[in-house]
Design a protein around this motif. Structure first.
Motif, short mmCIF file in Angstrom:
data_model
loop_
_atom_site.label_atom_id
_atom_site.label_comp_id
_atom_site.label_asym_id
_atom_site.label_seq_id
_atom_site.Cartn_x
_atom_site.Cartn_y
_atom_site.Cartn_z
N ARG A 3 76.34 127.42 -0.77
CA ARG A 3 75.20 128.12 -1.39
C ARG A 3 74.06 128.33 -0.40
NH1 ARG A 3 73.73 124.64 -6.60
NH2 ARG A 3 72.58 126.49 -7.26
N CYS A 4 74.27 127.97 0.85
CA CYS A 4 73.15 127.88 1.78
C CYS A 4 73.06 129.11 2.68
CB CYS A 4 73.32 126.63 2.64
SG CYS A 4 71.94 126.37 3.76
N SER A 5 71.87 129.69 2.76
CA SER A 5 71.70 130.88 3.59
C SER A 5 71.68 130.53 5.09
CB SER A 5 70.41 131.61 3.21
OG SER A 5 69.33 130.73 3.38
N LEU A 6 71.48 129.25 5.40
CA LEU A 6 71.45 128.85 6.82
C LEU A 6 72.82 128.42 7.34
CD1 LEU A 6 68.31 126.47 6.86
CD2 LEU A 6 68.38 128.91 7.41
N ALA A 7 73.82 128.33 6.44
CA ALA A 7 75.10 127.72 6.82
C ALA A 7 75.78 128.47 7.97
CB ALA A 7 76.02 127.65 5.62
N THR A 8 76.30 127.70 8.92
CA THR A 8 77.06 128.25 10.04
C THR A 8 78.44 127.60 10.02
OG1 THR A 8 76.24 126.46 11.43
CG2 THR A 8 75.02 128.54 11.51
N SER A 9 79.30 127.99 10.94
CA SER A 9 80.66 127.44 10.92
C SER A 9 80.66 125.92 11.09
CB SER A 9 81.52 128.11 11.99
OG SER A 9 80.88 127.96 13.23
N GLU A 10 79.68 125.41 11.84
CA GLU A 10 79.58 123.95 12.03
C GLU A 10 79.42 123.22 10.69
OE1 GLU A 10 76.29 124.27 14.93
OE2 GLU A 10 76.85 122.18 15.38
N CYS A 11 78.70 123.85 9.77
CA CYS A 11 78.40 123.21 8.48
C CYS A 11 79.65 123.05 7.63
CB CYS A 11 77.37 124.02 7.70
SG CYS A 11 75.84 124.27 8.62
N GLN A 12 80.70 123.81 7.94
CA GLN A 12 81.93 123.76 7.13
C GLN A 12 82.82 122.58 7.55
OE1 GLN A 12 81.61 126.24 5.04
NE2 GLN A 12 80.27 127.58 6.23
N VAL A 13 82.51 121.95 8.70
CA VAL A 13 83.44 120.98 9.26
C VAL A 13 83.22 119.54 8.77
CG1 VAL A 13 84.54 120.18 11.40
CG2 VAL A 13 83.51 122.45 11.31
N VAL A 14 82.04 118.99 9.02
CA VAL A 14 81.78 117.61 8.57
C VAL A 14 80.50 117.55 7.78
CG1 VAL A 14 82.98 116.22 10.33
CG2 VAL A 14 80.67 117.09 10.79
N GLN A 15 80.46 116.55 6.89
CA GLN A 15 79.23 116.35 6.12
C GLN A 15 78.18 115.77 7.06
OE1 GLN A 15 77.45 113.67 2.79
NE2 GLN A 15 79.42 114.39 2.06
N PRO A 16 77.01 116.41 7.16
CA PRO A 16 76.00 115.87 8.06
C PRO A 16 75.50 114.50 7.59
CG PRO A 16 75.21 117.89 6.98
CD PRO A 16 76.57 117.61 6.44
N ASP A 17 75.14 113.64 8.56
CA ASP A 17 74.51 112.36 8.21
C ASP A 17 73.08 112.62 7.78
OD1 ASP A 17 76.63 110.69 8.78
OD2 ASP A 17 76.14 110.65 10.93
N ILE A 18 72.54 111.69 7.00
CA ILE A 18 71.12 111.80 6.69
C ILE A 18 70.34 111.28 7.89
CG2 ILE A 18 70.95 109.58 5.45
CD1 ILE A 18 69.19 111.52 3.41
N ARG A 19 69.26 111.96 8.24
CA ARG A 19 68.50 111.56 9.44
C ARG A 19 67.01 111.68 9.17
NH1 ARG A 19 67.08 116.65 12.28
NH2 ARG A 19 68.19 118.31 11.21
N GLU A 20 66.24 110.99 10.02
CA GLU A 20 64.79 111.04 9.86
C GLU A 20 64.25 112.34 10.43
OE1 GLU A 20 63.99 106.40 10.69
OE2 GLU A 20 62.29 107.76 10.98
N LEU A 21 63.30 112.89 9.71
CA LEU A 21 62.63 114.09 10.22
C LEU A 21 61.22 114.13 9.63
CD1 LEU A 21 62.86 116.85 11.77
CD2 LEU A 21 63.60 117.85 9.61
N ARG A 22 60.24 114.21 10.48
CA ARG A 22 58.83 114.30 10.06
C ARG A 22 58.52 113.37 8.89
NH1 ARG A 22 58.46 118.86 7.74
NH2 ARG A 22 60.35 119.97 8.31
N ASP A 23 58.62 112.08 9.06
CA ASP A 23 58.24 111.10 8.04
C ASP A 23 59.01 111.28 6.73
OD1 ASP A 23 56.85 108.89 7.14
OD2 ASP A 23 55.24 110.09 6.26
N GLY A 24 60.23 111.81 6.83
CA GLY A 24 61.08 111.94 5.66
C GLY A 24 62.52 111.87 6.12
N MET A 25 63.45 112.13 5.20
CA MET A 25 64.87 112.09 5.56
C MET A 25 65.51 113.41 5.13
SD MET A 25 65.29 108.88 6.59
CE MET A 25 67.00 108.48 6.51
N VAL A 26 66.49 113.85 5.91
CA VAL A 26 67.17 115.10 5.55
C VAL A 26 68.64 115.04 5.97
CG1 VAL A 26 66.60 116.36 7.70
CG2 VAL A 26 66.99 117.63 5.58
N ARG A 27 69.49 115.70 5.19
CA ARG A 27 70.91 115.77 5.51
C ARG A 27 71.27 117.23 5.77
NH1 ARG A 27 74.99 112.08 4.19
NH2 ARG A 27 73.78 110.93 2.65
#
Ligand SMILES: Nc1ncnc2c1ncn2[C@@H]1O[C@H](COP(=O)(O)OP(=O)(O)OP(=O)(O)O)[C@@H](O)[C@H]1O
Ligand code: NI
Length: 307
Positions: free
Chosen positions: A278-302
């Motif tokens: 459903r993501c407009s930013l998705a690239t071929s990399e996004c289809q391969v593995v589930q991203p880990d959650i990581r820190e970004l600007r005092d928050g977390m994002v996957r």
């Protein structure tokens, strides 16, 4: 100080498909979340995203056919099954999503009084009922005599008088009138300000933003973002994940544009990023593995594209 820590929690259920074929439905995947003393963490996400199962995993009340992995810690120590049982309703209280959690055979006043661990049970019960606009007659009623809203207020009362350090409130407010909702939300805030902690599971982002410190956004059984409430402003520029941004923009006071598509069912999760279809930013990399959650600007994002 962390009071409750969930590390890499996964939950799955064995399901039988046509022809007696067994499949393992992954309903929570690799979920990590921390609740600090003094904090309200709101958990938001679509129906079926795993919010109630997270609550039940913390309390140790998942159905027996659930298979789990990962670690849950309370006050720095691992929550074993025995410890969950010892702390349930005492140090960790649940406001359940379903009013069926009330004991059908016990008068509601008594149910609330039995959850009081110290102090004058009768006085505490009456005081909390007054706060939630439950008249004196209600003390002696059985759950079947209550309206849905009254039953929900009785459940809230039970958690409030329990003396717990952590309250996990699973959709505590639907069907309540706005005065009582405000009262309940203020109660949660007071409870946290006294050094305890609240996990508030809700569909109501707007209410959550009024009282919470942080928001965890669930999608298909995992957290895609954990953000401070201040990040929810303007056009969502300070938010990190495309799903969180889309949720924020979908609110009536913002653009009110729904997000196209729907959350995948646990039996057909994509192999890569769960949001990629459903993501407009998705690239071929996004289809391969589930991203880990990581820190970004005092928050977390996957999301590998978030910056
Ligand atoms: N006992 C069970 N056996 C198999 N699957 C289950 C079981 N309980 C829940 N699920 C599945 O797990 C997923 C997550 O359910 P959960 O109740 O945690 O969602 P939720 O985020 O609380 O949704 P809601 O907002 O509707 O309350 C759903 O797909 C649900 O169908
Ligand atoms: Ni739920």
């Amino acid at each position: 100080m962390p009071i409750l820590e969930v590390e890499s929690l996964s939950v799955s259920f064995k399901q039988y498909k046509a022809g007696f074929k067994q499949v393992q439905n992954q309903v929570i995947s690799n979920l990590s979340i921390t609740l600090n003393a003094g904090e309200i963490l709101a958990v938001v996400g679509a129906s079926g995203s795993g919010k109630s199962l997270l609550a039940h995993a913390i309390l140790g009340i998942l159905p027996s056919n659930a298979r789990t992995s990962g670690i849950i810690k309370y006050a720095g120590e691992i929550l074993t099954h025995a410890r969950q049982e010892a702390l349930r309703g005492k140090e960790i209280a649940l406001v359940p999503q379903s009013v069926n959690f009330l004991d059908p055979l016990m008068r509601v006043g008594k149910q609330v009084r039995t959850s009081v661990k110290s102090g004058d049970a009768a006085a505490l019960q009456r005081r909390v009922f007054e706060r939630y606009h439950l008249r004196k007659e209600v003390d002696n009623m059985y759950p079947f005599q209550l309206s849905g809203g009254m039953a929900r207020r009785a459940l809230l009362s039970t958690a409030m008088v329990s003396g717990a350090k952590v309250i996990i409130a699973d959709e505590p407010t639907p069907g309540l009138d706005p005065v009582v909702i405000k009262e309940a939300l203020n109660n949660f805030r007071e409870f946290a300000d006294n050094g305890c902690a609240v996990m508030l599971i809700t569909h109501d982002i707007e209410s959550a933003l009024k009282i919470a410190d942080k928001i965890a956004v669930f999608y298909a059984g995992t957290t895609v973002e954990i953000a401070r409430v201040e990040n929810f402003s303007g056009h969502g520029e300070a938010l990190r994940h495309p799903y969180t941004k889309a949720l924020w923009r979908a609110l009536p006071q913002n653009d009110f544009i729904p997000i196209p598509g729907s959350q995948p069912h646990p039996s057909e999760l994509p192999t890569g990023c769960l949001f990629a279809p459903r993501c407009s930013l998705a690239t071929s990399e996004c289809q391969v593995v589930q991203p880990d959650i990581r820190e970004l600007r005092d928050g977390m994002v996957r999301c590998i594209h978030a910056n």
